[in-house]
Design a protein around this motif. Structure first.
Motif, PDB file in Angstrom:
ATOM      1  N   VAL A 100       9.179   3.290   7.249  1.00 52.85           N
ATOM      2  CA  VAL A 100       8.639   4.561   6.740  1.00 52.85           C
ATOM      3  C   VAL A 100       7.373   4.311   5.930  1.00 52.85           C
ATOM      4  N   LEU A 101       7.348   3.256   5.137  1.00 50.94           N
ATOM      5  CA  LEU A 101       6.161   2.948   4.345  1.00 50.94           C
ATOM      6  C   LEU A 101       4.962   2.614   5.243  1.00 50.94           C
ATOM      7  N   ILE A 102       5.199   1.833   6.290  1.00 55.33           N
ATOM      8  CA  ILE A 102       4.117   1.493   7.213  1.00 55.33           C
ATOM      9  C   ILE A 102       3.597   2.760   7.891  1.00 55.33           C
ATOM     10  N   ALA A 103       4.492   3.645   8.301  1.00 55.51           N
ATOM     11  CA  ALA A 103       4.068   4.899   8.924  1.00 55.51           C
ATOM     12  C   ALA A 103       3.290   5.764   7.947  1.00 55.51           C
ATOM     13  N   LEU A 104       3.703   5.782   6.680  1.00 52.35           N
ATOM     14  CA  LEU A 104       3.010   6.574   5.667  1.00 52.35           C
ATOM     15  C   LEU A 104       1.594   6.061   5.442  1.00 52.35           C
ATOM     16  N   VAL A 105       1.449   4.759   5.373  1.00 50.19           N
ATOM     17  CA  VAL A 105       0.136   4.171   5.122  1.00 50.19           C
ATOM     18  C   VAL A 105      -0.786   4.356   6.324  1.00 50.19           C
ATOM     19  N   ASP A 112       0.824  -1.211   0.000  1.00 53.55           N
ATOM     20  CA  ASP A 112       0.000   0.000   0.000  1.00 53.55           C
ATOM     21  C   ASP A 112       0.860   1.263   0.000  1.00 53.55           C
ATOM     22  N   GLY A 113       1.975   1.210   0.722  1.00 58.77           N
ATOM     23  CA  GLY A 113       2.868   2.361   0.730  1.00 58.77           C
ATOM     24  C   GLY A 113       3.467   2.628  -0.636  1.00 58.77           C
ATOM     25  N   LEU A 114       3.869   1.584  -1.331  1.00 52.37           N
ATOM     26  CA  LEU A 114       4.381   1.757  -2.687  1.00 52.37           C
ATOM     27  C   LEU A 114       3.302   2.292  -3.628  1.00 52.37           C
ATOM     28  N   GLN A 115       2.082   1.867  -3.418  1.00 54.03           N
ATOM     29  CA  GLN A 115       0.986   2.364  -4.235  1.00 54.03           C
ATOM     30  C   GLN A 115       0.774   3.862  -4.012  1.00 54.03           C
ATOM     31  N   GLN A 116       0.857   4.303  -2.760  1.00 57.96           N
ATOM     32  CA  GLN A 116       0.714   5.726  -2.473  1.00 57.96           C
ATOM     33  C   GLN A 116       1.853   6.526  -3.083  1.00 57.96           C
ATOM     34  N   PRO A 136       1.768   1.355  13.925  1.00 58.71           N
ATOM     35  CA  PRO A 136       1.423  -0.047  14.222  1.00 58.71           C
ATOM     36  C   PRO A 136       2.556  -0.998  13.845  1.00 58.71           C
ATOM     37  N   LEU A 137       2.384  -2.242  14.228  1.00 62.39           N
ATOM     38  CA  LEU A 137       3.349  -3.298  13.902  1.00 62.39           C
ATOM     39  C   LEU A 137       4.742  -2.991  14.455  1.00 62.39           C
ATOM     40  N   VAL A 138       4.789  -2.425  15.667  1.00 61.15           N
ATOM     41  CA  VAL A 138       6.085  -2.059  16.252  1.00 61.15           C
ATOM     42  C   VAL A 138       6.955  -3.296  16.450  1.00 61.15           C
ATOM     43  N   LEU A 139       6.379  -4.364  16.987  1.00 57.97           N
ATOM     44  CA  LEU A 139       7.160  -5.573  17.263  1.00 57.97           C
ATOM     45  C   LEU A 139       7.725  -6.212  15.993  1.00 57.97           C
ATOM     46  N   PRO A 140       6.914  -6.430  14.948  1.00 52.88           N
ATOM     47  CA  PRO A 140       7.510  -6.981  13.722  1.00 52.88           C
ATOM     48  C   PRO A 140       8.584  -6.090  13.128  1.00 52.88           C
ATOM     49  N   LEU A 141       8.380  -4.771  13.165  1.00 50.08           N
ATOM     50  CA  LEU A 141       9.370  -3.864  12.595  1.00 50.08           C
ATOM     51  C   LEU A 141      10.656  -3.875  13.416  1.00 50.08           C
ATOM     52  N   ALA A 142      10.543  -3.973  14.744  1.00 47.38           N
ATOM     53  CA  ALA A 142      11.747  -4.053  15.578  1.00 47.38           C
ATOM     54  C   ALA A 142      12.506  -5.350  15.315  1.00 47.38           C
TER      55      ALA A 142
END
Length: 351
Positions: free
Chosen positions: A267-272, A110-114, A239-245
């Motif tokens: 950054v993409l997750i934060a953007l979305v 979704d981030g790449l789409q944006q 969101p998804l702090v644990l997977p990203l860490a």
């Protein structure tokens, strides 16, 4: 003068031919060694995993042995603690990460789409079909890459049976390395004749020190990156702090490229999820943490003797990835560091 010039030319050509032949021989022997390595991969891979794990667990074993513990007891104790800690990680982190991995992959896509929609609008107004196709290919590639990473995280290898065999064999080898490791170099000296009895043990000792410094250093840096970046993501509300860490910690073992990939995903997750402002804040946090790593943590590690230039690291990761995918990227820098240690010893002996 003509005869002298002709003789010099012949000598130069003869020297060039000899050097070219030697270079071709080295390339041929390298290709043969890589082919043999591929044929023996079912043994080499558990051995490599055992060596990497041993470099992480050897310091506590050494501490216990210095305080009077028997080698077998010290190795067994550290092995049990290591397995319990690994089981805790699997239960407490890997399972939630695996359960949220589809959401993570969707967030990246979704981030790449944006980003594509933003590039198509003003002021860029990019509407070229080739660019669109390239971005579509990037979306598909990222999605497949995330799926590959999740697959490796959950199953370890493509076959469950091979994965279990590899893990069991690596753990047995790890135990024997921890128990009998200090006796290896004296044994090696007794088996070798002449100068080799001095040179090979010295090279092995340098290579072991270099490998241990790299693995423990990268684990330390990866842990700090995961903590600081994860804390920043939690404060911002991404969101998804644990997977990203966890992704940040794992990719730390692939220098340069791993940090860029993990930061890009965050950054993409934060953007979305949170919008452009929070994405820029996350980008700032990642840049700040990476600056601390590059200017504070990495110089400390470099001073301990790793001594690889960033360009060498990048080329090694690229070559390893092209030859053996994710496994090649993980092993590229340790192999380069060991080769650098071997070259350093040879240079010292020749000067």
């Amino acid at each position: 003068m003509t005869t002298l010039s002709t003789a010099k030319t012949r000598n130069a050509l003869r020297t060039s031919a000899r050097l070219s032949g030697e270079a071709l021989l080295v390339l041929l022997m390298t290709a043969v060694a890589l082919w043999i390595l591929g044929k023996m991969w079912s043994v080499v891979w558990p051995l490599t995993v055992a060596l990497l794990l041993t470099t992480l667990t050897w310091p506590p074993v050494r501490f216990l042995r210095r305080h009077g513990w028997r080698p077998a007891l010290a190795a067994s104790t550290v092995m049990v603690v290591f397995l319990l800690g690994l089981a805790g990680i699997v239960v407490g982190i890997a399972v939630p990460v695996a359960s949220q991995s589809p959401k993570l992959a969707d967030g990246v896509v979704d981030g790449l789409q944006q980003l594509r929609d933003w590039a198509a609008g003003p002021p860029l107004n990019i509407g070229d079909d080739q660019v669109t196709k390239a971005l579509d290919a990037a979306v598909e590639r990222i999605q497949n890459s995330v799926g590959d990473i999740v697959t490796y995280t959950v199953s370890g290898v493509s076959s469950v049976v091979n994965g279990v065999v590899t893990a069991v064999l690596a753990l047995f080898l790890m135990f024997f390395f921890l128990k009998d490791g200090p006796r290896f170099l004296p044994w090696l000296r007794r088996q070798l004749p002449g100068r080799l009895a001095t040179d090979l043990p010295a090279v092995a000792a340098r290579s072991w020190d270099t490998l241990g410094a790299f693995v423990r250093g990268q684990a330390f840096v990866g842990l700090l990156d995961a903590i600081f970046i994860g804390l920043g993501l939690w404060i911002v509300g991404v969101p998804l702090v644990l997977p990203l860490a966890v992704l940040t910690f794992v990719t730390a073992f692939i220098p340069i490229v791993g940090a860029l990939f993990a930061g890009f995903v965050a950054v993409l997750i934060a953007l979305v999820s949170n919008g452009l402002t929070d994405a820029l804040i996350v980008l700032g946090i990642i840049v700040l943490v990476q600056q601390l790593e590059g200017n504070v943590f990495q110089p400390i590690l470099q001073s301990r003797g790793l001594g690889l230039h960033a360009a060498v690291v990048l080329l090694a990761v690229t070559l390893g990835g092209s030859l053996a995918g994710i496994v090649g990227s993980l092993l590229a820098v340790p192999v380069a560091a060991v080769l650098a240690a071997i070259w350093s010893y040879l240079r010292d002996q020749l000067t």
